[in-house]
Design an enzyme around this catalytic site. Structure first.
Site, short mmCIF file in Angstrom:
data_model
loop_
_atom_site.label_atom_id
_atom_site.label_comp_id
_atom_site.label_asym_id
_atom_site.label_seq_id
_atom_site.Cartn_x
_atom_site.Cartn_y
_atom_site.Cartn_z
N GLU A 282 44.48 -2.06 -14.86
CA GLU A 282 43.82 -3.11 -14.09
C GLU A 282 42.55 -2.49 -13.53
OE1 GLU A 282 44.46 -6.08 -14.37
OE2 GLU A 282 43.22 -6.90 -12.80
N GLU A 313 33.36 -6.98 -13.09
CA GLU A 313 33.86 -5.71 -13.61
C GLU A 313 33.51 -5.53 -15.09
OE1 GLU A 313 37.24 -6.17 -10.22
OE2 GLU A 313 37.85 -6.42 -12.31
N ASP A 471 44.98 -9.78 -9.64
CA ASP A 471 46.08 -8.87 -10.02
C ASP A 471 47.25 -9.68 -10.58
OD1 ASP A 471 44.46 -6.99 -8.81
OD2 ASP A 471 45.54 -7.08 -6.91
P1 ADP Z 1 41.17 -10.14 -6.42
O1 ADP Z 1 40.88 -8.69 -6.57
O2 ADP Z 1 41.10 -10.62 -5.00
O3 ADP Z 1 42.40 -10.54 -7.12
P2 ADP Z 1 39.45 -10.91 -8.59
O4 ADP Z 1 38.00 -11.15 -8.60
O5 ADP Z 1 39.96 -9.75 -9.38
O6 ADP Z 1 39.93 -10.86 -7.09
O7 ADP Z 1 40.21 -12.21 -9.15
C1 ADP Z 1 39.99 -13.43 -8.68
C2 ADP Z 1 40.47 -14.42 -9.74
O8 ADP Z 1 41.40 -15.31 -9.15
C3 ADP Z 1 39.36 -15.29 -10.28
O9 ADP Z 1 38.79 -14.70 -11.43
C4 ADP Z 1 40.07 -16.59 -10.62
O10 ADP Z 1 40.49 -16.56 -11.96
C5 ADP Z 1 41.28 -16.59 -9.72
N1 ADP Z 1 41.16 -17.53 -8.61
C6 ADP Z 1 40.40 -17.39 -7.51
N2 ADP Z 1 40.50 -18.47 -6.70
C7 ADP Z 1 41.36 -19.31 -7.30
C8 ADP Z 1 41.87 -20.62 -6.99
N3 ADP Z 1 41.51 -21.24 -5.87
N4 ADP Z 1 42.72 -21.20 -7.87
C9 ADP Z 1 43.08 -20.56 -9.00
N5 ADP Z 1 42.63 -19.34 -9.36
C10 ADP Z 1 41.78 -18.72 -8.52
#
Ligand code: ADP
Length: 485
Positions: A282, A313, A471
């Protein structure tokens, strides 16, 4: 497929993974976990903090833009910048001083499990996986309490020369200290008075102060490593994360090369134990380009099967692998960003010799898989849809407590914006002669070099929380894939 047809595919995918998930015998998850101390900023909080500080000194720090937090002044400067711009930021701190100052002056509202490996271990244990073997090199007593109480969640410990797999609350080292990150959430429209100035926060967002104490090592201990064969025969997959914490040099004279080698040795030993094991990394934002490059070229390339990451990323990875222009185009948010993202995914898959790469964005996912991957493209697509349900469910509830909770994600509507975005990619692929529009809309595109899966996702309008959703997406899609092997 139109939105209704996608919804049907979603329901089928959920059913399919529900019945295959028990095929997975065990998942190994390492390395990073921490405690997230969460503070929601309310009206007057900033002004109260500023009362005991020299405002001019804060102002100077705002101009100098501290890249790490050593003092309360660094902290306030970065907090005020983040609030003024409404932008998320993550800034490291290398001592525990600021944690103490924040505890005394700020007091957190709540605390929860943080760190990718911690979050993923809890998620998989709650998804009723047969066995989740978590490994946290700095498992302290306090940290152990943040793991869910579940019999399927264990942590290796060596006692009297014998390996035992016990719940983290029975496997911690009493001498270890905890790694505490501060997550400071600030709300849109909050008025902030800062000396003579006044501003209004333009967006809800957060500042993370990530703790990087000097004792952090992204390594498996020699003791546990020497007993790996005692438990890795039943491990079908490993999810590794936390590499962003590797430093170039350590006080004990070791360098990142030693720690990269430790990780590669672990991966190769897991493979020797079970030749069918699949290794997922990851990825996350890593500022230091030497480390970012070492992780991609020395750990991921040729050793790892699967990579999970978000769009920023992808750009960061492309950047250190010599694809600067493409990297720029991925983050430019222009009309063609999704096309660059797809092109970037293809380059990363082949350049890093991966079996699959899964990119998540708000509204859609792109996965590119090698043609010799033992999972069919149709199954890959089901895994992606399942992971989108898991993400939506986490966004609605803040946490997934049982496998069945994922089903709630099915009720969330598919993102129209996501549908529109992927249509642009479809048009491009058709123009390139890669596939027909019907093939594209079906979600599975076979090419002689790789398979491409693209799906619109379910997006929750008012999420309870968004930390760890990325994640959850990567981990749930990966274990779903293991269940189809
Ligand atoms: P984190 O490290 O906080 O998990 P990331 O940027 O790696 O953040 O991942 C965030 C992902 O979560 C986004 O790419 C999206 O696919 C998903 N996501 C974010 N907000 C929502 C939401 N409201 N509903 C569904 N999926 C979401």
């Amino acid at each position: 497929m139109d939105a209704d047809e996608w919804e049907e595919r979603y329901a089928k995918a959920y059913e399919s993974i529900s019945s295959s998930i028990s095929n997975v015998r065990g998942v190994f998850v390492a390395y990073n976990s921490n405690i997230d101390a969460i503070k929601h900023i309310h009206s007057g909080d900033i002004e109260r903090l500023l009362k005991n500080l020299d405002i001019e000194k804060v102002q100077e720090k705002i101009y100098s833009y501290p890249r790490q937090i050593d003092t309360p002044y660094d902290f306030l400067a970065r907090l005020l910048i983040a609030m003024r711009d409404g932008k998320a930021a993550e800034v490291p701190t290398y001592s525990t001083d600021i944690h103490e100052w924040l505890t005394d002056n700020f007091v957190f509202d709540s605390a929860r499990m943080g760190g990718q490996a911690g979050i993923i271990s809890n998620l998989l244990a709650s998804m009723d996986m047969k066995r989740v073997i978590a490994y946290i090199p700095w498992l302290s007593r306090e940290q152990a309490n943040y793991f869910v109480e579940s019999d399927n969640l264990v942590h290796p410990i060596v006692r009297d020369g014998k390996l035992e797999l016990l719940h983290p609350t029975k496997a911690y080292n009493p001498e270890y200290k905890s790694k505490v990150n501060w997550i400071i959430e600030f709300p849109k429209d909050l008025k902030v008075n800062f000396g003579e100035e006044q501003f209004i926060v333009p967006r809800n967002n957060r500042l993370i102060i990530s703790s990087r104490p000097p004792w952090i090592r992204i390594d498996i201990s020699d003791e546990v490593y020497s007993h790996l064969t005692d438990f890795c025969g039943h491990v079908d997959g490993a999810i590794l994360s936390g590499y962003q914490m590797i430093k170039e040099d350590y006080e004990d004279g070791t360098t990142y090369k030693d720690h990269v080698k430790n990780s590669v040795d672990l991966i190769e030993s897991l493979k020797a134990c079970n030749p069918d094991v699949r290794i997922h990394v990851e990825f996350t934002s890593i500022q230091n380009k030497t480390i970012r490059s070492a992780i991609l070229n020395d750990i991921v390339k040729s050793h790892v099967h699967s990579l999970g990451l978000d769009t920023v990323e992808v750009a960061n990875a492309l950047n250190v692998l010599g694809h600067e222009e493409l990297a720029y185009s991925v983050i430019s948010k222009g009309e063609n960003a999704i096309i660059s993202l797809y092109e970037g995914a293809v380059r990363l898959l082949h350049g890093l010799k991966l079996e699959r790469i899964h990119i998540h964005s708000l509204g859609y996912y792109i996965c590119v898989a090698s043609t010799d991957c033992p999972v069919t493209p149709e199954d890959h697509l089901e895994c992606l849809l399942f992971s989108s349900c898991a993400a939506a469910s986490r966004a609605i509830m803040g946490d997934i407590k049982h496998f069945d909770d994922i089903e709630f994600g099915l009720d969330v509507r598919i993102s129209q914006k996501g549908m529109d975005e992927i249509e642009k990619l479809g048009t491009y692929l058709v123009r390139q002669g890669v596939c027909s529009m019907d093939e594209f809309r079906d979600g599975c595109i076979r090419t002689p070099h790789h398979d491409v899966l693209v799906n619109p996702t379910k997006v929750v309008e008012d999420p309870v929380g968004t930390v760890g959703i990325g994640d959850a997406i990567s981990a749930s899609a990966f274990v779903a894939m293991l269940s189809k092997m």
